[in-house]
Design a protein around this motif. Sequence first.
Motif, PDB file in Angstrom:
ATOM      1  N   ARG A  79       0.839  -1.199   0.000  1.00 23.77           N
ATOM      2  CA  ARG A  79       0.000   0.000   0.000  1.00 23.77           C
ATOM      3  C   ARG A  79       0.869   1.241   0.000  1.00 23.77           C
ATOM      4  O   ARG A  79       2.031   1.200   0.397  1.00 23.77           O
ATOM      5  CB  ARG A  79      -0.955   0.015   1.167  1.00 23.77           C
ATOM      6  N   THR A  80       0.275   2.327  -0.444  1.00 17.21           N
ATOM      7  CA  THR A  80       0.934   3.618  -0.421  1.00 17.21           C
ATOM      8  C   THR A  80      -0.130   4.698  -0.355  1.00 17.21           C
ATOM      9  O   THR A  80      -1.284   4.460  -0.718  1.00 17.21           O
ATOM     10  CB  THR A  80       1.847   3.814  -1.664  1.00 17.21           C
ATOM     11  N   GLY A  81       0.232   5.861   0.115  1.00 16.17           N
ATOM     12  CA  GLY A  81      -0.709   6.965   0.212  1.00 16.17           C
ATOM     13  C   GLY A  81      -0.075   8.277  -0.192  1.00 16.17           C
ATOM     14  O   GLY A  81       1.150   8.427  -0.134  1.00 16.17           O
ATOM     15  N   GLU A 131      -5.145   6.690  -1.310  1.00 19.10           N
ATOM     16  CA  GLU A 131      -4.409   5.508  -0.889  1.00 19.10           C
ATOM     17  C   GLU A 131      -4.624   4.429  -1.932  1.00 19.10           C
ATOM     18  O   GLU A 131      -5.723   4.275  -2.469  1.00 19.10           O
ATOM     19  CB  GLU A 131      -4.905   5.017   0.477  1.00 19.10           C
ATOM     20  N   ARG A 188      -3.992   0.265  -2.539  1.00 17.47           N
ATOM     21  CA  ARG A 188      -3.700  -0.985  -1.833  1.00 17.47           C
ATOM     22  C   ARG A 188      -3.854  -2.144  -2.809  1.00 17.47           C
ATOM     23  O   ARG A 188      -4.790  -2.173  -3.600  1.00 17.47           O
ATOM     24  CB  ARG A 188      -4.676  -1.194  -0.675  1.00 17.47           C
TER      25      ARG A 188
END
Length: 141
Positions: free
Chosen positions: A2-4, A66, A68
Motif C-alpha cells: 500500500r501507499t498513500g 491511498e 492498496r
Amino acid sequence: MRTGYAVGGDDGCIADARHRAAAFLDQAAHDHHLPVSAHARYLTQLVVSELVTNARKYAPVPALMELRITASTVEVVVWDSDPSIPAPRATDPRRIGGHGLEIVKAAAERFEIQKEQAGKRITARVALTDAPGGAPHRSTN
C-alpha cells in the motif's frame, strides 16, 4: 502492499495521481510478481482520475489517496473533507459532464462510499487481471 499520497489543489495534481497509480502497479508487478493487465492499469488510472477530480472539484483540498493491492485487486481509496455523499445521476447521454461516478462504478469491480467523522472515503476495487476474452473480472457480490 500500500501507499498513500496527499493530493493538492494545483492543476497538475490529477495527472500526478494517475502517474503515481501507474508507478504503484508497475512496482507491484515487478517487486511482487503480481499479474497486472494493461486493461487493469488503464482502468485504475481512469478511476484515480475521476475520484481525484471529484475531490478537487467539490471538497476543500487537500484530499488523500491511498492505493492498496490485494491478491486480485487494486483498491483506490480517496478521502476528502466534504461530508456530503455524492449520488450518481440518472443516465443521460445528452448531459455534458457529471458522469464521474457512473464511470467509476462501471470500471470498478466493487464501489463503496463511507461517511467518516470528517468527510467521506470512496473506495473502488479494480481487478488486476482480465477474464478470458479480455474483459475485466467482475465480482458476483
